[in-house]
Scaffold this motif. Structure first.
Motif, short mmCIF file in Angstrom:
data_model
loop_
_atom_site.label_atom_id
_atom_site.label_comp_id
_atom_site.label_asym_id
_atom_site.label_seq_id
_atom_site.Cartn_x
_atom_site.Cartn_y
_atom_site.Cartn_z
N THR A 117 0.83 -1.21 0.00
CA THR A 117 0.00 0.00 0.00
C THR A 117 0.86 1.26 0.00
O THR A 117 0.59 2.21 -0.74
N MET A 118 1.91 1.26 0.81
CA MET A 118 2.79 2.42 0.87
C MET A 118 3.52 2.62 -0.45
O MET A 118 3.72 3.77 -0.90
N ARG A 119 3.92 1.53 -1.09
CA ARG A 119 4.54 1.64 -2.42
C ARG A 119 3.58 2.29 -3.42
O ARG A 119 3.96 3.19 -4.18
N ALA A 120 2.33 1.82 -3.41
CA ALA A 120 1.35 2.35 -4.35
C ALA A 120 1.09 3.84 -4.08
O ALA A 120 0.98 4.63 -5.03
N GLU A 121 1.00 4.20 -2.81
CA GLU A 121 0.79 5.62 -2.48
C GLU A 121 1.94 6.48 -2.96
O GLU A 121 1.73 7.57 -3.51
N ARG A 122 3.16 6.00 -2.77
CA ARG A 122 4.32 6.78 -3.21
C ARG A 122 4.40 6.86 -4.72
O ARG A 122 4.77 7.90 -5.28
#
Length: 402
Positions: A207-212
């Motif tokens: 999720t954090m990868r996608a947000e970034r």
């Protein structure tokens, strides 16, 4: 410029690095964010500390034997130490100073071991009320451990094992055959909660990868990799919002004679030139300088801590760097020029729209004087920019920046 975001130090000891590891492939910025999550907040910590101290105090008051008094003292000492370390970490993180992350992690492990000690001592006491209370408290802590620390699944698994695992030898010491069912229950519960921590960790990192990635696409130009208009406005707004920062220059430039390259060689060749220009600009400027492509052949540079003359010198270096010929496919070479307009903060504006308008007006003045020139904004430039801001359809970046 210093960020207002709290920064927590990565663990430095071998054991704590292993405990806090987020798993293979996690980028450094995500690892830093996960370390910050491990520190949690004081209210969350307080809820767990109050629960375990209260349980230890009630049991110590009931039994009044050495093991339970030792447990109560351990709980109070560890929780007080954790509180002091956590408060220190929050303060130092806000000040961008090294934080006691290693000590914070070791105290978390010590706290879970203290919970496990209370569970085994209670089961061995033969007092089934005390045993039930201590075991329920240990089991209740497992859920909080998992969902508070799954950013570091090894830490979560270790804490779960130390807090709940002692119930198994405690059941053997109790001498009650009915308790032997925990030999089946506890390993299954340990395995399930630890696996859950690892699964949640993978989901969180994804999720954090996608947000970034989404944030990067929203703020960067797909062709050149530079900031786009939205990214520039955000970066410029951040600089203007910071107090006590030195002056900086807003350098607006576009390419001279770029349209003939598109018309003659095609847009693919034009894209190659734009990418080469972006690479040259980054090469000639200091590391960390904000560079943005506003669209088409328009670029903006934010140059920190410079006086007007230094900004003008940098503008001339940009012009010289961009003017060198470009090799296109088929050994064809093409040339473009650049014109630069410069506005200084705070002399030429106190907000995003003003500074971009003045820099744009200075660029217009440079191009009007014969192109491939660098022009520093003047009083006349400011008046021209003000008139253009008052128009219903401002040129260039004004509509977006305003």
């Amino acid at each position: 410029m210093q960020s207002n975001e709290a920064l927590y130090s990565a663990p430095s000891w071998r054991l704590t690095r292993w405990l806090a590891d987020a798993g293979p492939g996690a980028p450094d910025d995500i690892r830093a964010a996960l370390i910050a999550q491990l520190h949690g907040s004081l209210p969350v910590f307080a809820a767990g500390a109050v629960n375990t101290i209260a349980v230890a105090a009630v049991i110590a008051a009931r039994k009044q034997t050495a093991p339970f008094i030792v447990w109560l003292v351990m709980e109070i000492a560890i929780c007080l130490a954790r509180l002091l370390v956590l408060a220190s970490a929050h303060r130092k993180a806000r000040e961008h100073r090294p934080t006691p992350t290693d000590l914070h992690l070791l105290l978390a492990v010590a706290w879970s071991a203290s919970v496990g000690f209370g569970a085994i001592a209670s089961l061995a006491s033969g007092d089934w009320v005390v045993a039930m209370l201590a075991s329920l408290s240990a089991a209740a802590m497992v859920g909080g451990i998992c969902f508070r620390n799954f950013g570091a699944p090894r830490l979560a698994g270790t804490m779960i094992l130390l807090s709940l695992g002692p119930i198994i030898p405690g059941a053997a010491l109790a001498g009650e055959p009915l308790f032997y069912i925990v030999y089946l229950q506890v390993p299954m519960y340990l395995a399930a909660m630890t696996a859950a921590a690892f699964r949640l960790n993978r989901m969180l990192i994804a999720t954090m990868r996608a947000e970034r990635e989404n944030s990067h696409r929203a703020h960067h130009d797909a062709l050149t990799g530079l900031l786009n208009r939205a990214g520039l406005v955000e970066a410029l707004g951040t600089r203007l919002a910071a107090r006590g920062e030195p002056s900086f220059a807003v350098m607006f430039f576009d390419l001279d004679n770029f349209k003939p390259i598109n018309d003659t060689f095609g847009h693919a060749a034009g894209d190659e030139v734009l990418k080469a220009v972006a690479a040259r600009v980054r090469r000639v400027l200091p590391d960390g300088t904000v560079v943005a492509r506003m669209g088409g052949d328009e670029f903006v540079v934010l140059l920190d801590g410079v006086a007007p003359e230094m900004a003008r010198e940098t503008g001339h270096r940009l012009i010289a760097e961009v003017a060198a010929s470009y090799e296109l496919s088929g050994e064809v070479r093409a040339g473009v020029g650049a014109s630069v307009g410069i506005a200084m903060s705070p002399d030429h504006g106190a907000d995003v729209a003003d500074l971009l308008a003045v820099a744009d007006a200075a660029l217009y003045e440079a191009k009007s004087g014969g192109k491939s020139r660098c022009c520093l904004a003047s009083v006349e430039t400011n008046l021209s920019a003000l008139r253009r801001l008052q128009q219903s359809e401002p040129r260039g970046p004004m509509a977006s920046a305003a």
